[in-house]
Design a protein around this motif. Structure first.
Motif, PDB file in Angstrom:
ATOM      1  N   GLU A   1      40.497  46.120  35.301  1.00 41.94           N
ATOM      2  CA  GLU A   1      41.732  45.997  35.329  1.00 41.94           C
ATOM      3  C   GLU A   1      42.319  46.640  34.133  1.00 41.94           C
ATOM      4  O   GLU A   1      43.352  47.463  34.170  1.00 41.94           O
ATOM      5  CB  GLU A   1      42.385  44.538  35.436  1.00 41.94           C
ATOM      6  CG  GLU A   1      41.867  43.993  36.911  1.00 41.94           C
ATOM      7  CD  GLU A   1      42.068  42.589  36.995  1.00 41.94           C
ATOM      8  OE1 GLU A   1      42.307  41.914  35.922  1.00 41.94           O
ATOM      9  OE2 GLU A   1      41.884  41.938  37.898  1.00 41.94           O
ATOM     10  N   ALA A   2      41.713  46.639  32.842  1.00 43.66           N
ATOM     11  CA  ALA A   2      42.129  47.076  31.445  1.00 43.66           C
ATOM     12  C   ALA A   2      42.302  48.649  31.570  1.00 43.66           C
ATOM     13  O   ALA A   2      43.028  49.569  31.085  1.00 43.66           O
ATOM     14  CB  ALA A   2      41.276  46.514  30.591  1.00 43.66           C
TER      15      ALA A   2
ATOM     16  N   GLY B   1      26.572  49.125  37.859  1.00 40.12           N
ATOM     17  CA  GLY B   1      27.024  49.954  38.800  1.00 40.12           C
ATOM     18  C   GLY B   1      28.372  50.188  38.754  1.00 40.12           C
ATOM     19  O   GLY B   1      28.877  51.257  38.676  1.00 40.12           O
ATOM     20  N   ARG B   2      29.083  48.930  39.127  1.00 38.67           N
ATOM     21  CA  ARG B   2      30.669  49.230  39.243  1.00 38.67           C
ATOM     22  C   ARG B   2      31.119  49.720  37.855  1.00 38.67           C
ATOM     23  O   ARG B   2      32.238  50.605  37.742  1.00 38.67           O
ATOM     24  CB  ARG B   2      31.121  48.051  39.461  1.00 38.67           C
ATOM     25  CG  ARG B   2      32.539  47.753  39.824  1.00 38.67           C
ATOM     26  CD  ARG B   2      33.157  46.318  39.855  1.00 38.67           C
ATOM     27  NE  ARG B   2      34.519  46.431  40.218  1.00 38.67           N
ATOM     28  CZ  ARG B   2      35.368  45.499  40.082  1.00 38.67           C
ATOM     29  NH1 ARG B   2      34.827  44.278  39.900  1.00 38.67           N
ATOM     30  NH2 ARG B   2      36.753  45.508  40.365  1.00 38.67           N
ATOM     31  N   ALA B   3      30.729  49.238  36.678  1.00 35.17           N
ATOM     32  CA  ALA B   3      31.317  49.737  35.435  1.00 35.17           C
ATOM     33  C   ALA B   3      30.895  51.478  35.190  1.00 35.17           C
ATOM     34  O   ALA B   3      31.958  51.941  34.818  1.00 35.17           O
ATOM     35  CB  ALA B   3      30.535  49.062  34.200  1.00 35.17           C
TER      36      ALA B   3
ATOM     37  N   THR C   1      33.488  42.024  34.137  1.00 37.25           N
ATOM     38  CA  THR C   1      33.558  43.367  34.370  1.00 37.25           C
ATOM     39  C   THR C   1      34.753  43.715  35.331  1.00 37.25           C
ATOM     40  O   THR C   1      35.608  44.632  35.044  1.00 37.25           O
ATOM     41  CB  THR C   1      32.404  43.871  35.415  1.00 37.25           C
ATOM     42  OG1 THR C   1      31.239  43.643  34.794  1.00 37.25           O
ATOM     43  CG2 THR C   1      32.573  45.280  36.017  1.00 37.25           C
ATOM     44  N   GLN C   2      35.480  42.663  35.894  1.00 41.43           N
ATOM     45  CA  GLN C   2      36.861  42.788  36.659  1.00 41.43           C
ATOM     46  C   GLN C   2      37.839  42.992  35.571  1.00 41.43           C
ATOM     47  O   GLN C   2      38.616  43.774  35.780  1.00 41.43           O
ATOM     48  CB  GLN C   2      36.838  41.617  37.551  1.00 41.43           C
ATOM     49  CG  GLN C   2      38.287  41.453  38.153  1.00 41.43           C
ATOM     50  CD  GLN C   2      38.479  42.684  39.141  1.00 41.43           C
ATOM     51  OE1 GLN C   2      37.553  42.922  39.825  1.00 41.43           O
ATOM     52  NE2 GLN C   2      39.832  43.067  39.296  1.00 41.43           N
TER      53      GLN C   2
ATOM     54  N   LEU D   1      30.716  43.280  28.236  1.00 40.28           N
ATOM     55  CA  LEU D   1      31.099  42.985  29.556  1.00 40.28           C
ATOM     56  C   LEU D   1      30.134  41.785  29.773  1.00 40.28           C
ATOM     57  O   LEU D   1      28.659  42.003  30.194  1.00 40.28           O
ATOM     58  CB  LEU D   1      30.873  43.766  30.595  1.00 40.28           C
ATOM     59  CG  LEU D   1      32.053  44.970  30.387  1.00 40.28           C
ATOM     60  CD1 LEU D   1      32.158  45.938  31.399  1.00 40.28           C
ATOM     61  CD2 LEU D   1      33.108  44.860  29.880  1.00 40.28           C
ATOM     62  N   HIS D   2      30.413  40.559  29.996  1.00 42.28           N
ATOM     63  CA  HIS D   2      29.392  39.261  29.814  1.00 42.28           C
ATOM     64  C   HIS D   2      28.684  39.131  31.235  1.00 42.28           C
ATOM     65  O   HIS D   2      27.292  38.599  31.260  1.00 42.28           O
ATOM     66  CB  HIS D   2      29.849  38.096  29.340  1.00 42.28           C
ATOM     67  CG  HIS D   2      31.038  37.679  30.423  1.00 42.28           C
ATOM     68  ND1 HIS D   2      30.768  37.032  31.790  1.00 42.28           N
ATOM     69  CD2 HIS D   2      32.350  37.624  30.253  1.00 42.28           C
ATOM     70  CE1 HIS D   2      31.919  36.699  32.206  1.00 42.28           C
ATOM     71  NE2 HIS D   2      32.789  37.019  31.156  1.00 42.28           N
TER      72      HIS D   2
END
Length: 209
Positions: A183-184, A37-39, A178-179, A139-140
């Motif tokens: 940031e990227a 969801g965050r992605a 994901t974090q 994203l692992h």
């Protein structure tokens, strides 16, 4: 380095993996769902196209049967907007679909992969994308695996997920949390990529120490 032209591909985030008969065991499914969801939210805020992929099996199949509750998209994905939808019945999201053409039409050079499962549809799609000349990010902590036992032996969900993540980072994708990806995206940067040679050298050095 220039900012990559990304698309986020959300693979098979369906009820079967959460409340159905093929439950994700590692990483914790609630953690991966939250990160998925965050992605999606990060991608939409950054105007990164979101592609949703849904897998179907024929009616009567034990999992993902068309028309079943298990085959439906999980609410984490169903409640969010997307830019393109792909229906598939094989592991790679490229096989017998319009995904490659859609990515080319939108000049996408980097595919960010989340969803299920690490070792099956994710890995198949990632390898397919690499062979097509795309850069890939994985994203692992927004993915997951199940345990297996068959004539070849037994492997836990954690073992499968860990080994596949290491192998993907060695050649096929930039594997990150994901974090790190958020940031990227926010900085316009790229994720660290590995190589077979460097990965093997590091492992050999560790064994020799």
């Amino acid at each position: 380095m220039p900012t990559p032209r990304r698309a986020l591909i959300v693979i098979d985030v369906q009820n079967e993996y959460v409340t159905g008969d093929l439950l994700i065991e590692y990483p914790d499914v609630q953690t991966s769902l939250s990160n998925i969801g965050r992605a999606i939210d990060t991608a939409r805020a950054a105007r990164i196209p979101v592609v949703v992929v849904q897998n179907f099996a024929p009616a009567g199949s034990p999992v993902f049967a068309r028309g079943s509750e298990g085959a439906q998209l999980h609410a984490v994905v169903a409640s969010r907007q997307h830019d393109h939808y792909v229906e598939k019945d094989l592991p790679s999201a490229f096989t017998n679909t319009d995904l490659a053409g859609w990515l080319a039409a939108h000049e996408i050079g980097t595919l960010t992969v989340v969803g299920y499962m690490t070792h099956n549809c994710d890995a198949s799609t990632i390898v397919h994308a690499l062979h097509m000349g795309l850069a890939v990010e994985f994203l692992h902590d927004a993915t997951g695996s199940v345990p297996y036992e068959n004539s070849a032996g037994f492997a836990s969900a954690e073992e499968i997920h860990r080994v596949y993540s290491v192998v993907l980072q060695s050649r096929f994708a930039a594997v990150a949390s994901t974090q790190q990806w958020v940031e990227a995206v926010e900085s316009g940067g790229q994720l660290e990529r590995g190589s077979i040679y460097a990965s093997n050298r590091k492992a050999r050095a560790k064994s020799a120490a």
